[in-house]
Design a protein around this motif. Structure first.
Motif, PDB file in Angstrom:
ATOM      1  N   UNK A 158      32.188  38.421  43.487  1.00 40.08           N
ATOM      2  CA  UNK A 158      31.829  38.333  44.903  1.00 40.08           C
ATOM      3  C   UNK A 158      32.892  38.996  45.773  1.00 40.08           C
ATOM      4  N   UNK A 159      34.138  38.732  45.472  1.00 41.04           N
ATOM      5  CA  UNK A 159      35.223  39.311  46.272  1.00 41.04           C
ATOM      6  C   UNK A 159      35.230  40.827  46.134  1.00 41.04           C
ATOM      7  N   UNK A 160      35.058  41.330  44.914  1.00 46.50           N
ATOM      8  CA  UNK A 160      35.077  42.772  44.689  1.00 46.50           C
ATOM      9  C   UNK A 160      33.905  43.436  45.400  1.00 46.50           C
ATOM     10  N   UNK A 161      32.721  42.859  45.291  1.00 42.51           N
ATOM     11  CA  UNK A 161      31.548  43.451  45.946  1.00 42.51           C
ATOM     12  C   UNK A 161      31.712  43.467  47.459  1.00 42.51           C
ATOM     13  N   UNK A 162      32.169  42.375  48.026  1.00 45.88           N
ATOM     14  CA  UNK A 162      32.324  42.305  49.473  1.00 45.88           C
ATOM     15  C   UNK A 162      33.436  43.229  49.952  1.00 45.88           C
ATOM     16  N   UNK A 163      34.546  43.266  49.219  1.00 51.98           N
ATOM     17  CA  UNK A 163      35.678  44.097  49.634  1.00 51.98           C
ATOM     18  C   UNK A 163      35.348  45.580  49.554  1.00 51.98           C
ATOM     19  N   UNK A 164      34.690  46.006  48.477  1.00 50.65           N
ATOM     20  CA  UNK A 164      34.332  47.418  48.361  1.00 50.65           C
ATOM     21  C   UNK A 164      33.263  47.807  49.381  1.00 50.65           C
ATOM     22  N   UNK A 165      32.378  46.863  49.719  1.00 48.20           N
ATOM     23  CA  UNK A 165      31.346  47.151  50.717  1.00 48.20           C
ATOM     24  C   UNK A 165      31.952  47.363  52.101  1.00 48.20           C
ATOM     25  N   UNK A 166      33.024  46.641  52.408  1.00 51.74           N
ATOM     26  CA  UNK A 166      33.669  46.756  53.719  1.00 51.74           C
ATOM     27  C   UNK A 166      34.688  47.893  53.770  1.00 51.74           C
ATOM     28  N   UNK A 167      35.109  48.360  52.613  1.00 56.35           N
ATOM     29  CA  UNK A 167      36.095  49.435  52.576  1.00 56.35           C
ATOM     30  C   UNK A 167      35.492  50.737  53.086  1.00 56.35           C
ATOM     31  N   UNK A 168      36.282  51.523  53.801  1.00 56.56           N
ATOM     32  CA  UNK A 168      35.789  52.770  54.372  1.00 56.56           C
ATOM     33  C   UNK A 168      35.403  53.778  53.300  1.00 56.56           C
ATOM     34  N   UNK A 169      36.193  53.827  52.225  1.00 57.68           N
ATOM     35  CA  UNK A 169      35.906  54.796  51.168  1.00 57.68           C
ATOM     36  C   UNK A 169      35.233  54.176  49.954  1.00 57.68           C
ATOM     37  N   UNK A 170      34.878  52.890  50.039  1.00 54.72           N
ATOM     38  CA  UNK A 170      34.199  52.238  48.916  1.00 54.72           C
ATOM     39  C   UNK A 170      35.124  51.879  47.775  1.00 54.72           C
ATOM     40  N   UNK A 171      36.436  51.936  47.991  1.00 53.63           N
ATOM     41  CA  UNK A 171      37.423  51.624  46.956  1.00 53.63           C
ATOM     42  C   UNK A 171      38.413  50.591  47.480  1.00 53.63           C
ATOM     43  N   UNK A 172      38.990  49.833  46.568  1.00 53.51           N
ATOM     44  CA  UNK A 172      39.987  48.829  46.937  1.00 53.51           C
ATOM     45  C   UNK A 172      41.152  48.884  45.964  1.00 53.51           C
ATOM     46  N   UNK A 173      42.306  48.371  46.401  1.00 53.15           N
ATOM     47  CA  UNK A 173      43.450  48.198  45.512  1.00 53.15           C
ATOM     48  C   UNK A 173      43.767  46.710  45.426  1.00 53.15           C
ATOM     49  N   UNK A 174      44.854  46.371  44.761  1.00 49.45           N
ATOM     50  CA  UNK A 174      45.192  44.957  44.569  1.00 49.45           C
ATOM     51  C   UNK A 174      45.416  44.251  45.900  1.00 49.45           C
ATOM     52  N   UNK A 175      46.040  44.943  46.856  1.00 54.34           N
ATOM     53  CA  UNK A 175      46.286  44.320  48.159  1.00 54.34           C
ATOM     54  C   UNK A 175      44.974  43.994  48.865  1.00 54.34           C
ATOM     55  N   UNK A 176      44.031  44.926  48.812  1.00 53.73           N
ATOM     56  CA  UNK A 176      42.726  44.669  49.433  1.00 53.73           C
ATOM     57  C   UNK A 176      42.042  43.475  48.776  1.00 53.73           C
ATOM     58  N   UNK A 177      42.133  43.396  47.446  1.00 52.55           N
ATOM     59  CA  UNK A 177      41.504  42.292  46.719  1.00 52.55           C
ATOM     60  C   UNK A 177      42.112  40.959  47.137  1.00 52.55           C
ATOM     61  N   UNK A 178      43.442  40.885  47.144  1.00 50.36           N
ATOM     62  CA  UNK A 178      44.105  39.625  47.496  1.00 50.36           C
ATOM     63  C   UNK A 178      43.867  39.266  48.958  1.00 50.36           C
ATOM     64  N   UNK A 179      43.852  40.263  49.854  1.00 53.86           N
ATOM     65  CA  UNK A 179      43.612  39.991  51.271  1.00 53.86           C
ATOM     66  C   UNK A 179      42.202  39.451  51.491  1.00 53.86           C
ATOM     67  N   UNK A 180      41.222  40.059  50.849  1.00 45.86           N
ATOM     68  CA  UNK A 180      39.844  39.585  51.019  1.00 45.86           C
ATOM     69  C   UNK A 180      39.663  38.218  50.370  1.00 45.86           C
ATOM     70  N   UNK A 181      40.362  37.996  49.269  1.00 49.65           N
ATOM     71  CA  UNK A 181      40.299  36.684  48.622  1.00 49.65           C
ATOM     72  C   UNK A 181      40.840  35.599  49.545  1.00 49.65           C
ATOM     73  N   UNK A 182      41.974  35.896  50.201  1.00 50.20           N
ATOM     74  CA  UNK A 182      42.568  34.912  51.110  1.00 50.20           C
ATOM     75  C   UNK A 182      41.681  34.679  52.329  1.00 50.20           C
ATOM     76  N   UNK A 183      41.017  35.739  52.791  1.00 52.89           N
ATOM     77  CA  UNK A 183      40.160  35.608  53.969  1.00 52.89           C
ATOM     78  C   UNK A 183      38.837  34.914  53.657  1.00 52.89           C
ATOM     79  N   UNK A 184      38.470  34.848  52.388  1.00 50.06           N
ATOM     80  CA  UNK A 184      37.169  34.297  52.002  1.00 50.06           C
ATOM     81  C   UNK A 184      37.251  32.860  51.515  1.00 50.06           C
ATOM     82  N   UNK A 185      38.426  32.286  51.466  1.00 50.16           N
ATOM     83  CA  UNK A 185      38.551  30.936  50.922  1.00 50.16           C
ATOM     84  C   UNK A 185      39.604  30.158  51.698  1.00 50.16           C
ATOM     85  N   UNK A 186      39.553  28.865  51.538  1.00 45.31           N
ATOM     86  CA  UNK A 186      40.506  28.011  52.240  1.00 45.31           C
ATOM     87  C   UNK A 186      41.896  28.118  51.628  1.00 45.31           C
ATOM     88  N   UNK A 187      41.942  28.265  50.312  1.00 48.85           N
ATOM     89  CA  UNK A 187      43.207  28.408  49.612  1.00 48.85           C
ATOM     90  C   UNK A 187      43.188  29.698  48.807  1.00 48.85           C
TER      91      UNK A 187
END
Length: 700
Positions: A260-289
């Motif tokens: 879920x995090x990967x699909x949502x993060x890549x969908x919001x990314x401008x170039x359709x790609x993410x790195x580890x920072x994008x993954x962790x940032x979206x994970x933190x923004x999508x959950x309480x912890x």
């Protein structure tokens, strides 16, 4: 609620005392609220797979699997492994499942906790409603091969559930579910300790692979399994620490959330790609912890990036990790004979396919909105200033046309429109699709905005070859009806107009047509695709737009495109209309702009703009709706389907009972990847009174 085994024993007991077993089953179904239509569906499934034995219908192991296994399952669980559940359904332990047994099993699957309940039934071989220490141990060992990593049943973890006092405490259903949830973690800890005899906190890569294959091999694709030993490259020393093993196991356990995090993060990314920072940032923004540690993120990107964890990755790069059945694409391509010819033929066929569908869709859209176009043309020309329409006492154009020419007057000139609109819309849609396809990133499915504008502009420019001759004939046919009534002249047909104009005359006003169609398409197509993706979320978790959503996206996109190109359309129409006595003559594009502005003011350039919006917006809405619908129901037969990440999150919902049967099997396979195979191979029912249960591991 009483254990299911107890309910079954009660049913069988009652039937033995003279009560009907069928009546007892119906009572159970009624208590669990099974509707009659559901019962009929079960009957159809049973009859379709049952075999006649001694005059009665039964399901054997194979036919039972055919009846309950999900169709096209996107997990790595083989259909044969569903035979494990046969032992739960075969309540009489005779190797056959009757209609009554099947009804009970399907009713069981309607429980919201059916997956854990089935696992409980499998371990509760004496149907007591409780699972003792010996019962749990014997069933466990009966289903695990002799080469499996041993499990210490005398561990402190198990004693916390069972107790220390002679192992006499039995587990009820709720306690058993918690034990099963934590069992794999304890097995992982014991396996690491067993393979690390010197207790230095590290194991070899091949030992790590052995652990994962036993505990979670059914959850991973072959591509990931082959690269399991490479986990040792994340840290110096060529060995794998306990922390890395736990981190990898946590990733597997939370794979749905990872996806879920990967699909949502890549969908919001401008170039359709993410790195580890994008993954962790979206994970933190999508959950309480924080759900994932940096080590777990590194592991995810290590296996997705094939060892290069620092690169930016597209969704397709994560496919081997997210999709258990993912097959790596073949890297070796067989040499082809004369590949250019094959490529040209393929391109020609695909373009012809798009051309035909575009023509059909264009004719469909044009027919629906042609009356609006008729009103628009009259607004832009002399007709509503004539004496005939002044006598209409300021009636709106719709009333005027209807009063003077009837309903068919709204479709005057539609013949050339339908003949010409096919190649016009076909070439526009074909060129746009062709350029977009060439400019789209095959990994992300993304296209840069600049290329979107170029694709739309080229499509609009190419269509002028067909649009200009079509529209000049159509416009003259539309306005001559009014002129014929005013001047007493006979209306002329399309053939006469074409002969009168000649080849060069058919392209009169082409510069204005280009000025209109290029920006129109450059605005329209990017707006259409972004509305589908950003507003209606097409493709998100496999979503396909409905007819109304597609129509809305196409219609909304046409509004700004139509209005902002109105001045060019006004000038084009004035240039193409046959000027009469007393009307202004225009020498060309620049002259028309200047004279209209001086004589009628700036607002005249947008005269009929709302009518153009009302015409173009629905026309392109229905055209694109027809085009997209035709592509769905008449797909290109030789199309190369793009590789997609297919998982349970994107799959169409299956029957809930089949999903629960699959999930129950997953719980049992979490004990060991080969769970049930040895017991099934023996052909002897599980029973505490059977010597096989305690001695199977020695006899195998």
């Amino acid at each position: 609620m009483a254990p299911w085994s107890h309910i079954l024993s009660t049913v069988h007991c009652d039937s033995g005392e003279g009560a009907s077993l069928t009546s007892a089953i119906k009572s159970v179904r009624s208590a669990l609220h099974v509707p009659e239509r559901e019962l009929k569906r079960w009957r159809r499934i049973f009859d379709a797979n049952a075999k006649v034995i001694d005059g009665e219908k039964y399901l054997d192991t194979e036919s039972f699997v055919n009846a309950i296994a999900p169709k096209g399952d996107l997990t790595k669980i083989g259909r044969a492994q569903f035979a494990i559940l046969f032992r739960v359904a075969d309540t009489s332990k005779r190797g056959l499942v009757s209609w009554e047994d099947f009804t009970v099993f399907e009713t069981l699957l309607k429980r919201p906790d059916a997956d854990y309940w089935i696992a409980f039934e499998y371990f509760d071989v004496d149907n007591s409603g409780f699972i003792s220490f010996d019962e749990f141990k014997n069933v466990f060992m009966a289903n695990v091969g002799p080469d499996a990593i041993p499990f210490n049943f005398d561990c402190d973890w198990l004693k916390l559930y069972i107790g220390k006092k002679n192992g006499t405490r039995a587990l009820g259903y709720n306690e058993f579910t918690q034990l099963m949830k934590g069992l794999q973690g304890e097995r992982l800890r014991q396996a690491f300790r067993y393979l690390d005899p010197d207790q230095d906190g590290f194991i070899r890569p091949d030992q790590f692979k052995r652990i994962i294959l036993e505990l979670a091999g059914h959850k991973l694709s072959d591509a990931v399994i082959e690269r399991l030993p490479t986990l040792c490259t994340l840290s110096p020393g060529q060995k794998i620490s306990y922390s890395e093993v736990i981190a990898f196991h946590n990733v597997i356990r939370q794979m749905d959330m990872v996806e879920r995090i990967i699909r949502e993060a890549t969908a919001k990314s401008k170039d359709g790609r993410i790195d580890q920072s994008d993954f962790l940032n979206h994970s933190a923004a999508s959950s309480r912890y924080s759900l994932f540690t940096p080590m777990e993120a590194s592991i995810i990107f290590h296996f997705a990036g094939r060892g290069i964890a620092t690169q930016r990755l597209a969704l397709i790069d994560f496919a081997s990790l997210l999709d258990p059945r993912w097959k790596a694409p073949h890297e070796e391509v067989e040499p082809q004979v004369s590949p250019p010819r094959v490529s040209l033929l393929e391109g020609f066929l695909h373009s012809s396919y798009n051309f035909v569908l575009g023509g059909i869709a264009g004719a469909f859209g044009a027919t629906i909105v042609y009356p609006i176009d008729m009103v628009k043309v009259c607004l832009w020309t002399f007709c509503f200033g004539s004496s005939l329409y002044l006598k209409a006492m300021r009636l709106v154009p719709i009333d005027s046309i209807f009063l003077n020419e009837g309903f068919l007057g709204f479709y005057r000139g539609i013949g050339p429109q339908l003949i010409g609109v096919a190649p016009e819309k076909a070439i526009k849609l074909t060129v746009n699709d062709l350029v977009r396809e060439r400019a789209t990133d095959p990994e992300t499915g993304r296209i840069k905005l600049g290329w979107e504008l170029i694709a739309g502009g080229m499509a609009g420019g190419c269509q002028v070859v067909f649009t200009n001759p079509l529209e000049i004939v159509k416009i003259r046919l539309q306005v001559q009806g009014e002129a014929a009534k005013v001047e007493g002249a006979l209306p002329k047909g399309a053939v006469h107009i074409i002969r009168q104009l000649g080849i060069l005359g058919l392209y009169k006003g082409a510069s204005a047509c280009l000025l209109r169609d290029i920006p129109f398409s450059a605005i329209y197509f990017p707006a259409y695709w972004h509305l589908k993706k950003d507003l209606f979320h097409e493709g998100y978790n496999g979503k396909q737009l409905s007819f109304m959503e597609t129509l809305a996206a196409a219609g909304i996109a046409g509004m700004p495109a139509a209005y902002f190109t109105t001045p060019a359309d006004v000038v084009k129409t004035r240039l193409q209309v046959e000027a009469r006595q007393g009307q202004t003559h225009y020498k060309g594009l620049r002259d028309a702009f200047v004279k209209i502005y001086k004589e009628e003011g700036f607002r005249a350039l947008f005269k009929g703009g709302p009518a153009r919006v009302l015409r173009s917006s629905p026309q392109f809405g229905f055209t694109l709706l027809g085009y997209e619908t035709l592509k769905i129901y008449l797909p290109y037969p030789w199309a190369e389907k793009p590789r997609t990440v297919e998982t349970a999150l994107t799959a169409r919902p299956d029957d809930m009972s089949k999903i629960r049967a699959r999930n129950a099997l997953k719980i049992l396979l979490d004990v060991h990847g080969d769970f049930g195979r040895r017991a099934a191979a023996s052909g002897v029912p599980l029973s505490l009174s059977s010597p096989r249960l305690s001695s199977l591991r020695e006899t195998k």
